[in-house]
Design a protein around this motif. Structure first.
Motif, PDB file in Angstrom:
ATOM      1  N   LYS A  44      -5.625  -0.494   7.263  1.00 16.99           N
ATOM      2  CA  LYS A  44      -4.561   0.421   7.690  1.00 16.99           C
ATOM      3  C   LYS A  44      -3.180  -0.005   7.202  1.00 16.99           C
ATOM      4  O   LYS A  44      -2.175   0.476   7.688  1.00 16.99           O
ATOM      5  CB  LYS A  44      -4.559   0.517   9.218  1.00 16.99           C
ATOM      6  CG  LYS A  44      -5.798   1.214   9.751  1.00 16.99           C
ATOM      7  CD  LYS A  44      -5.421   2.355  10.677  1.00 16.99           C
ATOM      8  CE  LYS A  44      -6.592   3.301  10.821  1.00 16.99           C
ATOM      9  NZ  LYS A  44      -6.735   3.837  12.157  1.00 16.99           N
ATOM     10  N   ALA A  45      -3.153  -0.915   6.269  1.00 18.59           N
ATOM     11  CA  ALA A  45      -1.858  -1.407   5.808  1.00 18.59           C
ATOM     12  C   ALA A  45      -1.189  -0.372   4.922  1.00 18.59           C
ATOM     13  O   ALA A  45      -1.796   0.625   4.547  1.00 18.59           O
ATOM     14  CB  ALA A  45      -2.046  -2.691   5.025  1.00 18.59           C
ATOM     15  N   CYS A  46       0.057  -0.628   4.606  1.00 20.84           N
ATOM     16  CA  CYS A  46       0.775   0.351   3.814  1.00 20.84           C
ATOM     17  C   CYS A  46       0.332   0.277   2.363  1.00 20.84           C
ATOM     18  O   CYS A  46      -0.163  -0.749   1.897  1.00 20.84           O
ATOM     19  CB  CYS A  46       2.272   0.193   4.021  1.00 20.84           C
ATOM     20  SG  CYS A  46       3.247  -0.508   2.781  1.00 20.84           S
ATOM     21  N   ASN A  47       0.451   1.379   1.664  1.00 20.82           N
ATOM     22  CA  ASN A  47      -0.162   1.507   0.339  1.00 20.82           C
ATOM     23  C   ASN A  47       0.686   0.936  -0.784  1.00 20.82           C
ATOM     24  O   ASN A  47       0.423   1.202  -1.934  1.00 20.82           O
ATOM     25  CB  ASN A  47      -0.432   2.977   0.034  1.00 20.82           C
ATOM     26  CG  ASN A  47      -1.451   3.569   0.956  1.00 20.82           C
ATOM     27  OD1 ASN A  47      -1.324   3.430   2.164  1.00 20.82           O
ATOM     28  ND2 ASN A  47      -2.471   4.198   0.417  1.00 20.82           N
ATOM     29  N   PHE A  48       1.730   0.221  -0.421  1.00 17.05           N
ATOM     30  CA  PHE A  48       2.627  -0.287  -1.456  1.00 17.05           C
ATOM     31  C   PHE A  48       2.656  -1.806  -1.441  1.00 17.05           C
ATOM     32  O   PHE A  48       2.576  -2.424  -0.386  1.00 17.05           O
ATOM     33  CB  PHE A  48       4.032   0.253  -1.242  1.00 17.05           C
ATOM     34  CG  PHE A  48       4.058   1.714  -0.918  1.00 17.05           C
ATOM     35  CD1 PHE A  48       3.429   2.621  -1.755  1.00 17.05           C
ATOM     36  CD2 PHE A  48       4.668   2.175   0.232  1.00 17.05           C
ATOM     37  CE1 PHE A  48       3.425   3.973  -1.459  1.00 17.05           C
ATOM     38  CE2 PHE A  48       4.670   3.522   0.529  1.00 17.05           C
ATOM     39  CZ  PHE A  48       4.052   4.423  -0.309  1.00 17.05           C
ATOM     40  N   LEU A  49       2.792  -2.358  -2.597  1.00 21.59           N
ATOM     41  CA  LEU A  49       2.834  -3.812  -2.733  1.00 21.59           C
ATOM     42  C   LEU A  49       3.868  -4.169  -3.774  1.00 21.59           C
ATOM     43  O   LEU A  49       4.291  -3.332  -4.565  1.00 21.59           O
ATOM     44  CB  LEU A  49       1.487  -4.333  -3.228  1.00 21.59           C
ATOM     45  CG  LEU A  49       0.344  -4.437  -2.250  1.00 21.59           C
ATOM     46  CD1 LEU A  49      -0.914  -4.778  -3.007  1.00 21.59           C
ATOM     47  CD2 LEU A  49       0.648  -5.516  -1.252  1.00 21.59           C
ATOM     48  N   ARG A  59      -4.501   3.474  -3.677  1.00 20.69           N
ATOM     49  CA  ARG A  59      -5.134   4.328  -2.687  1.00 20.69           C
ATOM     50  C   ARG A  59      -6.630   4.247  -2.887  1.00 20.69           C
ATOM     51  O   ARG A  59      -7.107   4.178  -4.020  1.00 20.69           O
ATOM     52  CB  ARG A  59      -4.658   5.762  -2.883  1.00 20.69           C
ATOM     53  CG  ARG A  59      -4.995   6.649  -1.735  1.00 20.69           C
ATOM     54  CD  ARG A  59      -4.106   7.847  -1.800  1.00 20.69           C
ATOM     55  NE  ARG A  59      -4.215   8.655  -0.609  1.00 20.69           N
ATOM     56  CZ  ARG A  59      -3.478   9.717  -0.387  1.00 20.69           C
ATOM     57  NH1 ARG A  59      -2.588  10.101  -1.272  1.00 20.69           N
ATOM     58  NH2 ARG A  59      -3.614  10.415   0.703  1.00 20.69           N
ATOM     59  N   LEU A  80       1.788   8.173  -5.047  1.00 23.76           N
ATOM     60  CA  LEU A  80       0.594   8.277  -4.208  1.00 23.76           C
ATOM     61  C   LEU A  80      -0.016   9.674  -4.347  1.00 23.76           C
ATOM     62  O   LEU A  80      -1.231   9.834  -4.450  1.00 23.76           O
ATOM     63  CB  LEU A  80       1.003   8.024  -2.757  1.00 23.76           C
ATOM     64  CG  LEU A  80      -0.002   7.382  -1.831  1.00 23.76           C
ATOM     65  CD1 LEU A  80      -0.520   6.093  -2.429  1.00 23.76           C
ATOM     66  CD2 LEU A  80       0.654   7.096  -0.497  1.00 23.76           C
TER      67      LEU A  80
ATOM     68  N   ASN B 344       3.459   4.050   5.687  1.00 26.51           N
ATOM     69  CA  ASN B 344       4.077   4.309   4.386  1.00 26.51           C
ATOM     70  C   ASN B 344       5.472   4.889   4.545  1.00 26.51           C
ATOM     71  O   ASN B 344       6.380   4.579   3.782  1.00 26.51           O
ATOM     72  CB  ASN B 344       3.234   5.280   3.568  1.00 26.51           C
ATOM     73  CG  ASN B 344       2.006   4.619   3.010  1.00 26.51           C
ATOM     74  OD1 ASN B 344       1.923   3.398   2.993  1.00 26.51           O
ATOM     75  ND2 ASN B 344       1.048   5.416   2.590  1.00 26.51           N
ATOM     76  N   ASP B 379       2.153  -6.334   8.515  1.00 25.20           N
ATOM     77  CA  ASP B 379       2.039  -6.041   7.088  1.00 25.20           C
ATOM     78  C   ASP B 379       3.099  -6.805   6.292  1.00 25.20           C
ATOM     79  O   ASP B 379       4.298  -6.702   6.543  1.00 25.20           O
ATOM     80  CB  ASP B 379       2.198  -4.532   6.859  1.00 25.20           C
ATOM     81  CG  ASP B 379       1.708  -4.133   5.489  1.00 25.20           C
ATOM     82  OD1 ASP B 379       1.871  -4.938   4.547  1.00 25.20           O
ATOM     83  OD2 ASP B 379       1.156  -3.035   5.358  1.00 25.20           O
TER      84      ASP B 379
END
Lengths: 153, 1175
Positions: A44-49, A59, A80, B344, B379
């Motif tokens: 469930k972490a955010c899709n950005f690194l 994704r 995304l 996000n 996170d």
């Protein structure tokens, strides 16, 4: 956009597209680092690194990860959705696309990508246009195939 | 009948072949994929791939392989490459397939090419012909494929070959072709912008294309163009706004919709363009307010894509000239982002906040509780972004807390890149906020006292703090409270930076830190206090376990201990020596660090002979020669205390130390050795050159290499064992470095202050909306913030935790919304960074002697006078410019020239050339062409303005020509600059219009003096344009390039490019001095080079002949000739001088050059050698 990678949950590369010139060594390093980082992310972490000076947007669709490397000023959310649009296009072309379709017809996946994104910029945002140009090239492919295979009597 | 049968029979084998063949091949790929997925180990995979690759190799090299089979091989090769195996033997076949295959195979061939070959690959040249052919093909699909590959990979040099074809495609009836052509041009623009300069008009056509897809593609180019020069495209603002309006209003065809949002990619592209256009431009911004408002309003659907648009909208609103109403809406949008449960969006919200707080720090206050929650978010990405945001809102009051948070994060982080990035920022903050102002200190104490217990205890090495406190309480108990948090905080933070950052740290972090300690501030007591803290802190660290400490940290510690450990009276020097010696024994310590440690020991060894002798004894058997040498030195120094005192004077301010970096005390020794027949010293690069010369004929002119000779390097002084000497030796002036450091530390200072404490500066009424935290008194400020925190708190949490968070909030956000209250106390917002403490006239650090400093500054000042003079003399010249006939100079150019006079040096550097005045010289053709029809070039010198005619000048050489124009140039040697006079001759009978010359040269400063734009050049006439060129750093040869654009018919612009080279010799001017002046100057110069040159023995007096030859070639000034010695002087324009001392030594000329500029002697020597060789 600097690159697009598709890899499986096991970290196997399925598709790679580089929009800037890089050495093989750099490419391998990026692939290794990015797959490791992305696969290690909790669900469930955010899709950005962040990787070095690049932003990574990823994704997951079923067992396949779609992953993009962006420059500082690019918009993450938009990318995304760009990935999503690409999946939609694949889906439209293959009909309920799955990982196997991409494994065995990866050149088709490349063709679709080339109609959608060129040089790291979105070329055509209209789904219909991409589909149409794919169809045109493919229909030619079929006629050519028929033509070649046609007995000459 | 029999015919038919025969036909069938002959066709049959082919039929079988192709069918079974195709089936077999497709099967092979499938089989390969399947068998790979079935494998279990990497080793098995490698074996299989080896087999596969060798089979493929065989297949591609077999002449019987059909194109169709080749196509399958290509697909397999792509697969192998994707798995990371090298299939480079197929690359050439991919090109062949694209070239020879049918459409179907071509497609795979092109795909393989675009995947295999990257931009610079040499095989791409082979593709050019194929692409050309396919671009001309009537088959739509072939043209499409060619354009696709051109837009992805294409060799830069071959662009001109395909450019006309691609341009033609812009008016192709099919939109897909037009779209791809536009993208191909975009690619060309990215890799070679000047190649597509002439088709800007066509870009406009693409922008107005009836197909939205083509128009969208053209925006990529416009975004790039506008990013580079927004002012040139302001006129398009209206069009962009109109397009966006239509898009937002849903006027585009439905199939551009993405999840019911009209063309989001197009919208975002337009928003970016608009924000670039509207930046700092009120009138342009006003055009877009309405559409931005509309975009904000329309994007209400709850979908990622609308948020992406909103984010871009918010950024645009905050970038352009502000409008209160829009800002309010944008701020609300950010609020929605930040508070969103979707992670996000939260990330994007933090990013937007980070962007916005640069303009309006108060916005962060509204969301402080969310930010604090994000700080503890699970996170990693969110945490990182939050720290980035906090970094932007740092001020003198919250810096300790923010730095602590960053360090906490760093301790738990193992990503190398992040560590380097963040540690740099921590160091930046620590150096930026030194708490030297009293109010800062007071506030600091107030905020700290609240968070003190919680956070101070989490310091890694907090014993040090206690130690410091103890030390001070014994002397002045009252001051302890005020001082302990600042200096010790700084040292402590830097300790953490060094131990966390480790050896990944950027080199400038330790360098800056040491410089800060060494250079100090106005007050000696404060400096000594800081140094003392450092010494104490390091002793404590060294007493503990040192095996894990990074090398950089050890180096910093040993330097500080070596310099300042004597400040601490209550510590025995023997103890310090013992600790440092212990380090030397450690296995993990690198030899570089050992050198640092030994240098430190050398400095403090005085009087401790027994310890030192033991040490040097043990080191004299070391494997490392450098260490052995140092140990040797150490032994000698410790035996002879007088020598020690002389070499390393205790307590002497190191910046006043005189260093004779030219080693002039060895002059006698050197000349004796030379007289005894020793070979003169040659710097390494020269030896290298000579070596090359021996090996083969060198057809290229020698390139100039940086001198690495000992003679031109300054001696490493006692301050710095290795690193510092390098950093200080480079320029010998620290202003430059500190400026750099300053500019990198600037966070809010560099931003144009559109935003004040109370909102937008000119609009005072917005100040009314200030948040409730703006309390007038400092005492109630923190409680006021607490209230604010409670108010913005979305959901009440358990009281304990809540209180913690609020406390954190008030310490994090202190001073953000409350600047007004602070300014009541007379405190400026941000204290100056530590580096700008003392305005010193001689900022240069240590090594190079005073002479160099003064000469640097003198060359600077002379430089500025040069500029003044240049323009001054220009004004004088103005009336004399016209030779005959038309003088287009309006009187106002004088004012123009004056205005330019004020331009700073930096301005001129950025603009490659500037139009100073549009005056020019037009010469009627009959005067020249008729009289001397044969040699045009010699006549052209006659065209030189009378004031330049008397100056020394070179011959006129032709630069370039085409049927309409021919260009020639002449170099005029003025004292303060080289004038490049360019003659533009119209070779036709017709009038040429809008002639514009542009000249660029990377190594030189160029300034157009006049005539580089000519509105109208009559048939057979010549116009003259002047450029002044200045050389700051000597380069052996410099080349310049330039273009002339002109119009033979209206609307049809031609360009003609030219280039040329200049040598340093063009920039060397005689320096007229007397023998006495020469002598004085000689002693003050530092960089010297010696070399034996050829002596010209043809005529009577060899020395005189040789010197005259040099004088003629290089415009040197021969000062004096006494017996077998001669002295010669010159300078680089009106800048750095160079003195030459020549002595006849047998059949050679021993030349000895000195200059304040490190590279100049080498450069002049090179030209002398050439001049003599040519003679």
């Amino acid at each position: 956009m600097r690159f697009l990678l598709l890899f499986s949950r096991q970290g196997k590369l399925r598709l790679q597209k580089w929009f800037t010139a890089l050495s093989d060594h750099d490419k391998k390093k990026i692939i290794r680092d990015v797959t490791q980082m992305v696969l290690a992310r909790p669900p469930k972490a955010c899709n950005f690194l962040q990787w070095r000076d690049l932003k990574i947007v990823y994704r997951r669709y079923a067992s396949l990860y779609f992953c993009c490397g962006l420059e500082e000023e690019d918009n993450e959310l938009l990318t995304l959705e760009l990935l999503h649009r690409y999946v939609e296009l694949l889906d439209q072309y293959f009909g309920n696309v799955c990982e196997l379709d991409i494994i065995f017809n990866f050149e088709k996946a490349y063709f679709i990508l080339d109609e959608f994104v060129i040089g790291g910029e979105v070329q055509e945002t209209s789904k219909a246009s991409v589909a149409k140009s794919m169809e045109e090239s493919d229909s030619l492919q079929e006629t050519m195939e028929e033509y070649v295979n046609k007995p000459t009597y | 009948m029999s015919d038919v049968v025969e036909k069938t029979l002959t066709a049959l084998p082919g039929l079988f072949d192709s069918q079974t063949g195709a089936a077999k091949i497709t099967n092979r790929l499938k089989q390969l994929i399947k068998s790979i997925t079935e494998l279990t180990s990497k080793h098995e995979e490698e074996n299989l791939m080896k087999q596969e690759l060798s089979a493929m190799k065989e297949q591609v090299s077999s002449p019987n392989t059909t194109m169709k089979q080749m196509r399958e091989v290509m697909v397999r090769a792509m697969y192998c490459e994707m798995l990371g195996y090298d299939a480079s033997f197929t690359y050439i076949h991919a090109i062949k397939l694209a070239q020879q295959g049918s459409v179907l195979e071509k497609r795979v061939g092109y795909l393989a090419v675009s995947l295999f070959l990257s931009e610079g690959h040499e095989l791409l040249l082979l593709l050019v012909n194929t692409v050309l052919k396919d671009l001309q093909s009537t088959n739509l699909i072939e043209a499409c494929m060619a354009l696709t590959v051109v837009a992805q990979v294409f060799p830069k040099d071959m662009i001109p070959a395909v450019l006309p074809l691609v341009e033609d495609k812009l008016s192709h009836p099919k939109e897909i072709i037009r779209r791809k052509a536009v993208l191909a041009l975009y690619k060309f623009y990215l890799i070679a912008p000047n190649q597509v300069q002439h088709i800007h008009a066509k870009f406009r056509k693409a922008l107005c294309d009836k197909d939205p897809g083509v128009m969208t593609s053209s925006l990529h180019i416009y975004l790039q163009l506008i990013r580079e020069s927004p002012d040139d495209y302001k006129d398009l603002t209206g069009s962009f706004v109109a397009i966006l309006k239509q898009v937002v209003g849903g006027k585009l065809p439905m199939d551009f919709n993405y999840h019911n949002v009209p063309a989001p990619w197009l919208q975002i592209q337009l928003l970016r363009i608009l924000s670039l256009l509207g930046r700092e431009d009120q009138s342009t911004s006003e055009l877009m307010y309405e559409v931005l408002d509309e975009s904000l309003r329309r994007a209400e659907m709850n979908h990622n894509i609308t948020y992406a648009i909103l984010y871009e909208c918010v950024k645009a609103v905050y970038t352009i000239h502000p409008k209160a109403e829009l800002l309010e809406k944008a701020a609300r949008c950010i609020g929605n982002f930040v508070l969103s449960p979707k992670i996000n969006l939260k990330y994007l919200g933090l990013k937007a906040l980070t962007y916005v707080v640069q303009h309006d720090a108060k916005l962060a206050l509204q969301h402080q509780m969310t930010i604090i929650e994000c700080l503890d978010h699970s996170d990693f990405t969110i945490k990182r972004e939050t720290l980035e945001l906090l970094f932007r809102i740092t001020n003198a009051q919250n810096v300790t807390v923010i730095v602590e948070k960053m360090l906490d994060f760093l301790r738990g982080c193992n990503d190398e890149h992040t560590v380097i990035h963040l540690v740099g920022k921590v160091a930046e903050l620590a150096e930026k906020y030194p708490f030297h102002s009293l109010t800062g200190r007071l506030l600091q104490r107030m905020t700290l006292s609240r968070v003190h217990k919680k956070y101070i205890s989490s310091y890694k090495i907090n014993t040090n703090l206690l130690c410091v406190s103890f030390y001070f309480t014994s002397y002045v108990p009252i001051i302890t409270l005020t001082f302990a948090p600042d200096n010790s905080w700084f040292i402590q933070t830097m300790n953490d930076v060094f131990s966390i950052g480790g050896d990944l740290l950027q080199q400038d972090v330790p360098n800056n830190f040491l410089r800060l300690l060494a250079e100090g501030s106005e007050s000696k007591e404060e400096d000594d206090e800081l140094r003392l803290y450092a010494v104490d802190s390091y002793l404590t660290v060294l007493k503990g376990d040192t095996s894990h400490l990074p090398q950089r940290f050890l180096q910093v510690m040993s330097w500080v201990l070596g310099e300042y450990s004597d400040l601490q009276e209550c510590v025995d020097q023997r103890e310090v020596i013992r600790l440092l010696t212990k380090l030397l024994d450690q296995r993990s310590v690198t030899s570089e660090t050992r050198v640092w440690i030994l240098s430190a020991l050398t400095k403090i060894s005085e009087g401790q002979t027994d310890l030192i002798l033991d040490l040097s004894e043990s080191l004299s058997y070391s494997q490392d020669t450098v260490l052995r040498q140092q140990a040797q030195e150490l032994r000698h120094l410790s035996r002879d205390s007088q020598l020690h005192e002389w070499a390393l004077p205790r307590g002497a301010p190191w910046d006043s130390m005189e260093v004779d970096s030219s080693l002039s005390f060895l002059d006698g020794f050197v000349s004796e050795a030379l007289a005894a027949g020793a070979a003169p010293y040659k710097p390494p690069h020269q030896r290298q050159e000579e070596l090359c010369e021996e090996r083969a004929l060198n057809l290229e002119p020698y390139s100039f290499s940086l001198p690495v000779s000992l003679s031109s390097c300054s001696i490493t002084d006692r301050q710095s064992p290795t690193m510092l000497s390098v950093s200080s030796g480079i320029s010998g002036n620290s202003t430059e470095l500190s400026q750099k450091a300053g500019s990198s530390t600037v966070i809010l200072e560099g931003v144009k202050r559109v935003w004040g404490k109370d909102g937008y500066l000119p609009q005072k009424e917005t100040a009314a909306t200030a948040p409730p935290v703006d309390k007038p008194s400092i005492a109630v400020q923190s409680s006021g913030q607490q209230e604010a925190a409670e108010r913005t708190e979305p959901q009440p949490e358990p009281p304990m935790q809540n209180q913690d968070k609020q406390q954190l909030a008030s310490s994090l956000f202190v001073g953000l919304g409350a600047q007004s209250s602070i300014s009541l106390l007379g405190k400026s917002e941000a204290p100056p960074p530590r580096f700008r403490k003392k305005p010193r006239p001689h900022e240069s650090s240590s090594s190079s002697g005073t002479s160099e400093r003064s000469s640097v500054s003198s060359s600077r000042s002379s430089h500025s006078t040069t500029d003044g003079f240049l323009y001054g003399s220009l004004l004088e010249e103005e009336p004399a410019t016209s030779i005959s006939g038309v003088d287009h100079t309006p009187k106002s150019t004088t004012a123009n020239g004056l205005g330019q006079n004020k331009h700073t040096d930096g301005d001129r550097r950025t603009n490659t050339s500037q139009i100073l005045g549009s005056d020019m010289v037009i010469v009627r053709p009959n005067t020249i062409q008729d009289k001397y029809p044969s040699s045009v070039s010699s006549d052209l010198t006659a065209l030189l303005p009378p004031d330049l005619k008397d100056l020394p000048h070179s011959d006129v050489i032709s630069l370039t020509s085409d049927p309409s124009l021919s260009l020639a140039s002449c170099r005029v040697f003025r004292d303060e600059a080289l004038l490049l006079v360019i003659f533009i001759c119209n070779c036709t009978e017709t009038v040429i219009k809008d002639v514009a010359v542009q000249l660029t040269c990377e190594e030189l400063q160029t300034a157009s003096l006049r005539g580089n734009v000519v509105d109208c050049l009559e048939g057979r006439s010549t116009s003259v344009c002047h450029y002044a060129l200045l050389m700051d750093d000597p380069h052996t040869n410099v080349s310049f390039t330039g273009t002339v654009s002109y119009q033979t018919q209206p609307g049809h612009t031609n360009t003609l490019s030219f280039s040329g080279t200049l040598s340093t010799a063009d920039f060397i001017r005689p320096l007229v001095v007397t023998t006495e002046e020469y002598g004085k100057l000689w002693l003050s110069l530092s960089h010297d080079v010696k070399q034996n040159l050829k002596l010209l023995t043809a005529a009577g007096d060899p020395l005189r002949t040789t010197l005259n030859a040099l004088k003629d070639a290089l415009q040197l000034h021969v000062v004096d000739i006494i017996g077998s010695e001669g002295i010669v002087a010159c300078r680089l324009l009106s800048g750095a001088p160079c003195l030459l001392h020549c002595r006849v030594n047998g059949a050679a000329l021993a030349m000895w050059l000195r200059s304040p500029h490190p590279a100049l002697p080498d450069c002049i020597l090179y030209h002398c050698q050439r001049a003599l060789a040519e003679h």
